[in-house]
Design an enzyme around this catalytic site. Structure first.
Site, PDB file in Angstrom:
ATOM      1  N   GLY A 157       5.984 -12.657  50.623  1.00  0.00           N
ATOM      2  CA  GLY A 157       5.940 -12.008  51.932  1.00  0.00           C
ATOM      3  C   GLY A 157       5.517 -10.564  51.856  1.00  0.00           C
ATOM      4  O   GLY A 157       4.968 -10.110  50.858  1.00  0.00           O
ATOM      5  N   ASN A 195       6.993  -7.691  46.311  1.00  0.00           N
ATOM      6  CA  ASN A 195       6.297  -8.949  46.564  1.00  0.00           C
ATOM      7  C   ASN A 195       6.109  -9.681  45.233  1.00  0.00           C
ATOM      8  O   ASN A 195       5.740  -9.074  44.230  1.00  0.00           O
ATOM      9  CB  ASN A 195       4.947  -8.597  47.212  1.00  0.00           C
ATOM     10  CG  ASN A 195       4.009  -9.757  47.288  1.00  0.00           C
ATOM     11  OD1 ASN A 195       3.339 -10.058  46.311  1.00  0.00           O
ATOM     12  ND2 ASN A 195       3.988 -10.418  48.405  1.00  0.00           N
ATOM     13  N   ASP A 196       6.350 -10.981  45.236  1.00  0.00           N
ATOM     14  CA  ASP A 196       6.336 -11.723  43.967  1.00  0.00           C
ATOM     15  C   ASP A 196       4.973 -11.707  43.280  1.00  0.00           C
ATOM     16  O   ASP A 196       4.883 -11.635  42.058  1.00  0.00           O
ATOM     17  CB  ASP A 196       6.860 -13.154  44.162  1.00  0.00           C
ATOM     18  CG  ASP A 196       6.150 -13.899  45.269  1.00  0.00           C
ATOM     19  OD1 ASP A 196       5.240 -13.326  45.899  1.00  0.00           O
ATOM     20  OD2 ASP A 196       6.519 -15.071  45.506  1.00  0.00           O
ATOM     21  N   GLU A 245      -2.441  -8.787  51.378  1.00  0.00           N
ATOM     22  CA  GLU A 245      -1.874 -10.056  51.860  1.00  0.00           C
ATOM     23  C   GLU A 245      -2.999 -11.083  52.036  1.00  0.00           C
ATOM     24  O   GLU A 245      -3.369 -11.441  53.157  1.00  0.00           O
ATOM     25  CB  GLU A 245      -1.098  -9.821  53.166  1.00  0.00           C
ATOM     26  CG  GLU A 245       0.323  -9.368  52.932  1.00  0.00           C
ATOM     27  CD  GLU A 245       1.140 -10.359  52.103  1.00  0.00           C
ATOM     28  OE1 GLU A 245       0.972 -11.575  52.272  1.00  0.00           O
ATOM     29  OE2 GLU A 245       1.924  -9.900  51.256  1.00  0.00           O
ATOM     30  N   CYS A 265      -4.758 -18.186  59.538  1.00  0.00           N
ATOM     31  CA  CYS A 265      -4.649 -17.533  58.229  1.00  0.00           C
ATOM     32  C   CYS A 265      -5.105 -18.489  57.123  1.00  0.00           C
ATOM     33  O   CYS A 265      -5.032 -19.710  57.267  1.00  0.00           O
ATOM     34  CB  CYS A 265      -3.204 -17.160  57.923  1.00  0.00           C
ATOM     35  SG  CYS A 265      -2.470 -15.988  59.048  1.00  0.00           S
TER      36      CYS A 265
HETATM   37 ZN   LIG Z   1      -0.292 -15.973  58.260  1.00  0.00          ZN
END
Ligand SMILES: [Zn+2]
Length: 403
Positions: A157, A195-196, A245, A265
């Protein structure tokens, strides 16, 4: 005169530089440390004495190589003192928590995997799960929680790493969760959240396939898609700390809904939840089964072609387009595709690279190298431990004074 403390002065930067070189390249003698850091030998002697006194490094006598007849003092190397600190790395995965306990010299002392009660939890329930798992990990290694110096926590995330703030995660049922503060208060320990995919990227940079590269991209593929971007040897986080992201770049304005609340997305086409959404249209597809069983059945049916094959082909082609966009923007030398299920994952197949090449702006130079790196959940936890070691080192160095 005020005593400057911390790591921002010349002395502080020297300490950090020496610790970094010893961690990456050690054990090493002082003379080589001076060469590798461009610090004077006198400075190296002074600072290493401080670091030994602080318990962060130790001397180790090495036998002189070769000539047994040679007399004189044995060579003395400096190495990280493993017992200086213990840290735990925790990876919050879709259905499990993976943990690893490491000492300060990056030796693995124990590992643990525990199931989560559900893939998406409240902050309180997630904190309880993490606290319980950390205690079990310490018990397994015959240590107790009070011996830990810090925890590194990786979560999918959008994360403001500097503040341990999770702005959005598919693993949490609320936005803007101060997960770092909450877990830190519950464990009474420093907690470093990121974030991972960033943690995997730091691990690739520190001791993985990215070691020899200053500019590369890591794309993580598991139940969702993550990304880490290294520019000039540094992880790039964006101005607000929430960049890269890749899973939520938009592929179509009227595309399917995503877990983030928007539409179209990349993840809404290629993540596990997207594949299962498409699979509901297949004849005789049993959607009452657990998700992982549904996924493996979809993969098995795809082997025979037909509509199941078409679902995976579409995901693969959209993913390849996304990768080509990354290449067109960043011109990396290397893209590392990191994931667990390398053999069965259509997003990690050779066709992805071919499709990607078709969509790269054609110029007269080689396309970037694409490497596939298999990471188990424990390797993600290792990235968390590496992050915690870094944070704990910063804390330890900031306590040293320049007087
Ligand atoms: Zn999304």
């Amino acid at each position: 005169m005020p005593v400057t403390n911390g790591q921002n002065g010349t002395r502080g930067r020297g300490r950090r530089a020496l610790m970094d070189v010893i961690r990456r390249r050690g054990p090493l003698p002082r003379i080589e440390l001076a060469e590798l850091t461009s610090l004077s030998r006198a400075t190296v002697t002074t600072i290493t004495a401080e670091l030994i006194e602080a318990g962060l490094i130790e001397e180790i006598a090495q036998a002189e190589p070769g000539n047994g007849a040679r007399r004189g003092r044995p060579r003395v190397d400096l190495r990280i003192r493993g017992a200086a600190h213990l840290v735990a790395g925790v990876k919050i995965a879709h259905r499990t928590l993976s943990l690893v306990l490491m000492d300060f010299n990056f030796s693995r002392l124990a590992e643990l995997e525990v199931p989560l009660p559900a893939p998406c939890l409240s902050a309180d329930a997630m904190t309880d799960a993490i606290v319980g798992a950390v205690d079990t990990l310490m018990e397994k290694a015959d240590h107790c929680r009070s011996e830990l110096s810090g925890i590194g926590l990786g979560i999918a995330g959008v994360v403001k790493a500097a503040r341990g703030l999770v702005l959005w995660s598919p693993s949490l049922d609320a936005r803007n969760v101060a997960l770092g503060d909450q877990v830190s208060a519950a464990l009474d320990l420093p907690v470093f959240v990121d974030n991972d995919a960033n943690l995997v990227t730091m691990a690739e940079l520190g001791f993985g396939l990215g070691r020899a590269h200053s500019d590369f991209i890591v794309v993580t593929v598991e139940s969702g898609v993550g990304m880490g971007l290294v520019i000039d040897g540094q992880l790039y986080r964006g101005a607000g700390g929430c960049g890269a992201e890749f899973g939520h770049v938009k592929m179509h304005p009227d595309g399917p809904p995503c877990r983030c609340g928007q539409h179209g997305c990349l993840e809404a086409y290629v993540a596990d939840f997207a594949l299962l959404r498409e699979a509901t249209n297949l004849p005789d597809f049993d959607t009452s089964l657990p998700e992982d069983v549904q996924l493996s059945r979809l993969l098995a049916r795809a082997g025979a072609g037909g509509a199941a094959r078409a679902i995976l082909d579409q995901a693969r082609d959209i993913f390849a387009l996304g990768l080509a966009n990354l290449v067109n923007i960043f011109d990396p030398r290397l893209i590392i595709l990191a994931g667990g299920q390398v053999k069965s994952n259509p997003l990690l197949s050779a066709q992805v690279v071919e499709k990607m090449k078709e969509a790269i702006v054609q110029v007269d130079r080689p396309t970037p190298e694409v490497a596939v790196h298999q990471w188990g959940d424990r390797m993600w936890a290792l990235g968390g431990a590496a992050y915690a070691l870094d944070g704990v080192l910063d804390l330890a160095l900031s306590e040293m004074r320049d007087d």
